[in-house]
Design an enzyme around this catalytic site. Structure first.
Site, short mmCIF file in Angstrom:
data_model
loop_
_atom_site.label_atom_id
_atom_site.label_comp_id
_atom_site.label_asym_id
_atom_site.label_seq_id
_atom_site.Cartn_x
_atom_site.Cartn_y
_atom_site.Cartn_z
N LYS A 72 0.85 -0.91 0.08
CA LYS A 72 -0.43 0.34 -0.01
C LYS A 72 0.89 1.16 -0.01
O LYS A 72 1.88 1.13 0.44
CB LYS A 72 -0.50 -0.02 1.14
CG LYS A 72 -1.80 1.06 1.45
CD LYS A 72 -2.53 0.89 2.06
CE LYS A 72 -4.09 1.67 2.41
NZ LYS A 72 -4.79 1.39 3.53
N SER A 114 -10.11 1.89 2.61
CA SER A 114 -9.12 3.05 1.79
C SER A 114 -7.43 1.57 1.48
O SER A 114 -7.32 2.42 -0.22
CB SER A 114 -8.08 3.58 2.90
OG SER A 114 -7.24 2.54 3.43
N SER A 122 -10.47 -0.35 7.42
CA SER A 122 -9.26 -0.11 5.74
C SER A 122 -8.75 -1.92 5.03
O SER A 122 -8.14 -1.67 3.63
CB SER A 122 -8.98 0.75 5.23
OG SER A 122 -9.12 2.38 5.32
N1 GLN Z 1 -13.03 4.17 5.78
C1 GLN Z 1 -13.25 5.26 7.07
C2 GLN Z 1 -12.25 6.00 6.66
O1 GLN Z 1 -12.56 6.29 6.01
C3 GLN Z 1 -11.55 3.72 7.31
C4 GLN Z 1 -10.42 4.01 6.91
C5 GLN Z 1 -9.25 3.25 7.37
O2 GLN Z 1 -9.04 2.22 7.66
N2 GLN Z 1 -8.53 3.73 6.40
O3 GLN Z 1 -11.79 6.62 7.82
#
Ligand code: GLN
Length: 494
Positions: free
Chosen positions: A78, A158, A182
């Protein structure tokens, strides 16, 4: 050599050791698959030459009998992980062409174990999002498409690029990070296994920070065994991260295969919401039966503060983000937009460098931390967080692991929720509570929706008890026997 990209990490490892093919051949096959997968927009920087160089080193180590646990295994990373000499962007314009002069601890651990880097994976900007549509490189596509009309769907977020490239059979595994879901939610949307370890299990050093008290690295893989193998390599105490836990790292793979007779599985009543689609409720029920058939005892448990976890998360996470992102000021690195004076330069740089979702989070975060609102929002959210964690502690006095759905929906269409932040945030409703409590949780592919898209089930465990989580996940995976794969449409579009 296409079949080399269809192996699991465990199979590739065993066959590399058996000299059935070389690490170089494995890397070549994956470089080619990554190239073919370009229509997915899952990789923002291909590192094909580096992959071949690393694979050659692996071949030598294998020849000398010095191989590490991931020797020669091609992985995607990532783009939130700093990688020495390789650009890291966090999916944001503000980092520009930042090339880190150091390696994150987690990726360093992977390379020390012999893994091979295929490239950097696309992601939501600064890991904020649930659909991978907020990246400055544009949206990632899910290799799965809606059967019937073939319309494009999101891979989740994400860590959407990581999920997409592994689901497309172009990387054997990938690192993701999980702050509120995410790793787990994209795993559910793409038919993969996604594991968020206990907070502190993996070092955060060298991972670009979003919300420091929640961020954890985790693997995205095609099997539970592969998740266990990757986690063993990624984990470990790191004095460079003050929140890293000084606890022994078991061989997580060794936890698999055991039986779960007498294991107490909790079903949190509060996760049975009215909005939960009937097919997800039915799959959850099915999951329960699979575990019972394997000898587990299931029990209802109460997690009364569940409904406050998501709102509290969307105060705590933006608050920490607003503080962490203060460093992007156009002075030290990355983008700089000239202004009339210093303050003007800051403003222009940040206005141009951050996308709308990141800007929204910085504004919310700054607001909830400002004088007069701190007590009403931030402090209150911290108290709620403690109550959420306490709910889990109470539940774990009666059960060993919890079973829930991973997400309240299947993967949705590109553009479906991008204009409605609240609808997007609601997708995290089942993943955020474990994040707030710092607990390990895994998503396992469990079935297909009526429309033919993957659905995952989530297991949540006690702190530092990834072994029980993995052992149970292994049983769930075998019972579900999920073998569906997306049609490789992306190979035909070039
Ligand atoms: N969807 C969540 C957010 O937007 C989690 C994102 C994540 O776990 N990095 O904060």
């Amino acid at each position: 050599m296409a079949e080399l990209t269809r192996l699991t990490i465990a199979e590739a490892r065993d066959r590399l050791r058996g000299r059935e093919f070389s690490a170089r051949e494995l890397a070549q096959a994956h470089n080619l698959a990554v190239e073919k997968a370009r229509p997915l927009n899952a990789i923002v920087l291909e590192t094909a030459d580096r992959a071949l160089d690393m694979a050659e080193v692996s071949d030598k180590r294998i020849a000398n009998g010095e191989e590490g646990v991931l020797e020669g295994i091609p992985l995607a990373v990532k783009d939130l992980f700093c990688t020495d000499g390789v650009r890291a962007t966090a999916g944001s314009r503000i980092l520009g062409n930042f090339v880190p002069p150091y390696e994150s601890t987690v990726t360093a651990n992977l390379w020390n174990a012999g893994a091979v880097m295929l490239g950097k994976a696309n992601m939501d900007e600064f890991a904020m999002g649930s659909s991978n549509e907020t990246s400055c490189f544009g949206p990632v596509e899910n290799p799965w498409r809606l059967p019937g009309n073939g319309s494009p769907i999101v891979p989740g977020g994400s860590s959407g690029g990581s999920a997409s490239i592994v689901a497309a059979r172009a990387a054997l595994g990938a690192t993701g990070t999980d702050t509120g879901g995410s790793v787990r939610q994209p795993a559910s949307f793409t038919g993969l296994v996604g594991l968020k370890p206990t907070y502190g299990r993996c070092s955060r050093w060298g991972i670009i920070a979003f919300a420091s008290s929640l961020d954890q690295a985790g693997p995205l893989t095609r099997t539970v065994r592969d998740a266990a193998i990757m986690l063993t390599a990624m984990s470990g105490y790191d004095p460079k991260d003050s929140t890293s836990a000084d606890v022994p790292v078991p061989d997580f793979e060794a936890a698999l295969g055991g039986d779960i007779k007498g294991l107490r599985v909790g079903i949190p009543d509060e996760y049975r919401t009215d909005e939960l689609p009937a097919e997800i409720a039915a799959l959850w029920q099915q999951g329960l039966r699979w575990l019972e058939d394997a000898g587990a005892e299931t029990r209802d448990v109460r997690l009364p503060h569940t409904k406050y976890a998501l709102p509290a998360y969307y105060i705590v996470a933006p608050a920490e983000a607003s503080s962490n992102l203060a460093r992007y000021d156009g002075v030290r690195y990355g983008l700089r937009v000239k202004g009339e004076d210093l303050v003007d330069m800051y403003e222009r740089t940040r206005a141009e460098g951050f996308g709308p979702e990141v800007t929204r989070r910085v504004m919310i975060g700054t607001y909830v931390l400002s004088e007069g609102y701190y007590d009403a929002y931030y402090l209150q959210a911290q108290k709620v967080r403690t109550l959420v964690a306490r709910d889990f502690e109470n539940a774990f006095e009666h059960v060993d692991v919890l079973l829930t759905p991973t997400a309240p929906s299947e993967a949705f269409a590109v553009g479906d929720k991008s204009d409605d932040p609240i609808a997007m945030y609601l997708n995290d409703v089942f993943t955020v509570p474990a994040s707030m409590a710092g607990l390990p949780a895994i998503s396992v592919p469990a079935g297909l929706s009526k429309s033919g898209l993957p659905l995952g089930l989530q297991l949540i465990g006690k702190a530092f008890d990834e072994e029980t989580v993995l052992r149970t996940a292994d049983v769930l995976e075998s019972a579900a026997g999920f073998e569906a794969e997306p049609e490789p449409w992306w190979e035909m579009t070039q």
